[in-house]
Design an enzyme around this catalytic site. Sequence first.
Site, short mmCIF file in Angstrom:
data_model
loop_
_atom_site.label_atom_id
_atom_site.label_comp_id
_atom_site.label_asym_id
_atom_site.label_seq_id
_atom_site.Cartn_x
_atom_site.Cartn_y
_atom_site.Cartn_z
N ILE A 68 -24.86 -46.28 1.37
CA ILE A 68 -25.61 -45.04 0.17
C ILE A 68 -26.84 -45.68 0.25
O ILE A 68 -27.22 -46.69 -0.04
CB ILE A 68 -24.66 -45.08 -0.96
N CYS A 69 -27.79 -44.59 -0.12
CA CYS A 69 -29.29 -44.69 -0.49
C CYS A 69 -29.44 -43.91 -1.67
O CYS A 69 -28.38 -43.50 -2.38
CB CYS A 69 -30.12 -44.73 0.60
N LYS A 70 -30.64 -43.37 -1.56
CA LYS A 70 -31.01 -42.31 -2.74
C LYS A 70 -30.62 -41.03 -2.28
O LYS A 70 -29.88 -40.29 -2.76
CB LYS A 70 -32.51 -42.47 -3.06
#
Length: 189
Positions: A68-70
Amino acid sequence: MTVPTVTPRRLEELRSAGTPVDLLDVRTPVEFREVRVPFARNVPLDRIDPAAVAGERTAPAGEPLYVICKSGGRGQKACEKLLAAGVSVVNVEGGTLAWVDAGLPVVRGKKSISLERQVRIAAGSLVLLGAALAWLVHPGFVGLSAFIGAGLVFAGVTDTCGMGMLLARMPWNRVGADAGVCATTEARK
């Protein structure tokens, strides 16, 4: 390279049903400190070592590593890097923003100015400085504005921002070693 994806809601359903979920958050430590999925551990994209990540897995063999990232872009890059090293991965669609929008649980910490805003502030300031110096001191200073403009075009075309990478290493964008360890340890509980 096609990377499998999962929605935040589906990932939470899997975890709630007892499926072991190993979630890697590839945002910067400052972004991670601000808001994160409670069970995520933080390894920034620029520090990913596929062998080390594979060795620190918390889920049993055969279960994918969720990333996951932004908003999904850095997660995609991390997944491609990990897939190339033979790690089974799944990218979380829409990233932490989609997780928050879905109303799923998060841990909130200290707020900070996003790296994207910092890049806009720095680039705008340097362009303004170059224009002012060109007008007041010497026309050659217009090169500063041109250099920053070229850098922004390059960043847009390649999706790699040198100024962002530089700003991410500044002292105000660092989280102390103890804070990073606590956040990771807390996420594993």
